[in-house]
Design an enzyme around this catalytic site. Structure first.
Site: not given
Ligand SMILES: *[C@@H]1O[C@H](CO)[C@@H](O)[C@H](O)[C@H]1NC(C)=O
Ligand SMILES: *[C@@H]1O[C@H](CO)[C@@H](O)[C@H](O)[C@H]1NC(C)=O
Length: 264
Positions: A33, A36, A75
């Site tokens: 996600g 978003w 990440h």
């Protein structure tokens, strides 16, 4: 990290940037996600600078914009973040998603990025169950941020894709408050929250020309289209067998046992 402004002002390169208290970091595993959340955070934080019709999001992919202002993304697992980030008062927003949808999304994404037409979903699934994908095992990644969000709730917000999808108003307000940019009564009354939600919605972003045909310069990602595949919750049911679902469920149960984190 140095803000854009100060690094431009400095004539000597800053070789060891350190995190500032005003920094905001969006953290996630790939396919959880990220896009978003980046768009939401960017829009919330910059809503007094840009209207929704003149926001740079209309002509640039969100992944290119996130390094403007003091906004960063990663990440990496929490354990690998720089000490200066851990010591600073910066805010980290983590997003995760049910791992079954992540696996399916990861498979589509990697096949598209690396052009691997023969790489099967089963192979991708095995890799995931063994925790051998990029940025380390899903469960360690989520637990690292989960634990810290319990320990330092004002610095780390733990969000779930499914909750965001389910109650966008409440979750968007929660996010804005955490970021230190809460919506005013006036904004709530005049529908600003819903305007932001609609603008940041999957369907709106997906249909913008830049996401359909654009490409990030120098990126290995061949097309921005790959960031916008489905966005649905529970789509894995159409791709993963019940036996495979059970296998990963058991792995998760074991790996998360003893913690207060669970995935339904
Ligand atoms: C998170 O906390 C749990 C206990 O609550 C512990 O078992 C686990 O090792 C911690 N994991 C990480 C990655 O911090
Ligand atoms: C994707 O969405 C962003 C909005 O954040 C938009 O700027 C972009 O043009 C869209 N298209 C692509 C392919 O990125």
């Amino acid at each position: 990290m140095e803000s854009k402004k100060s690094s431009l002002a400095s004539s000597t390169p800053n070789i060891s940037p350190s995190a500032q208290d005003e920094d905001i970091i969006v953290a996630s595993k790939p396919q959880a996600g990220t896009t978003w959340l980046k768009v939401l955070v960017f829009t919330i934080v910059n809503r007094h600078f840009y209207t929704l019709s003149n926001t740079p999001l209309n002509s640039a992919n969100p992944h290119q914009l996130i390094s403007h202002f003091e906004l960063f993304s990663t990440h990496l697992p929490y354990s690998m973040l720089a000490d200066s980030i851990k010591r600073s008062n910066c805010r980290i927003v983590y997003i995760t998603r049910n791992p079954f949808d992540i696996v399916v999304s990861l498979w589509h994404f990697m096949r598209g990025v690396y052009n691997l037409p023969d790489w099967s979903l089963e192979d991708c699934f095995e890799m995931f169950c063994r925790g051998e994908e990029s940025y380390g095992p899903f469960w360690d990644h989520a637990l690292g941020y989960w634990n810290m969000s319990v320990e330092k709730p004002s610095n780390i917000l733990f969000m779930r894709y499914e909750e965001l999808k389910e109650d966008q108003v409440a979750q968007t307000k929660r996010l804005a408050e955490f970021l230190g940019f809460p919506f005013s009564m006036e904004e709530e009354k005049t529908g600003v929250v819903n305007q932001i939600i609609d603008f940041c919605s999957f369907n709106n972003l997906k249909d913008l020309e830049v996401n359909k045909t654009g490409k990030i310069p120098r990126s290995i990602i061949p097309s921005n289209k790959l960031f916008f595949r489905s966005g649905e919750v529970g789509d894995y049911i159409n791709h993963i067998s019940p036996a495979a679902v059970e296998r990963l469920s058991n792995v998760l149960k074991e790996k998360l046992s003893g913690s207060s984190l669970a995935f339904n």
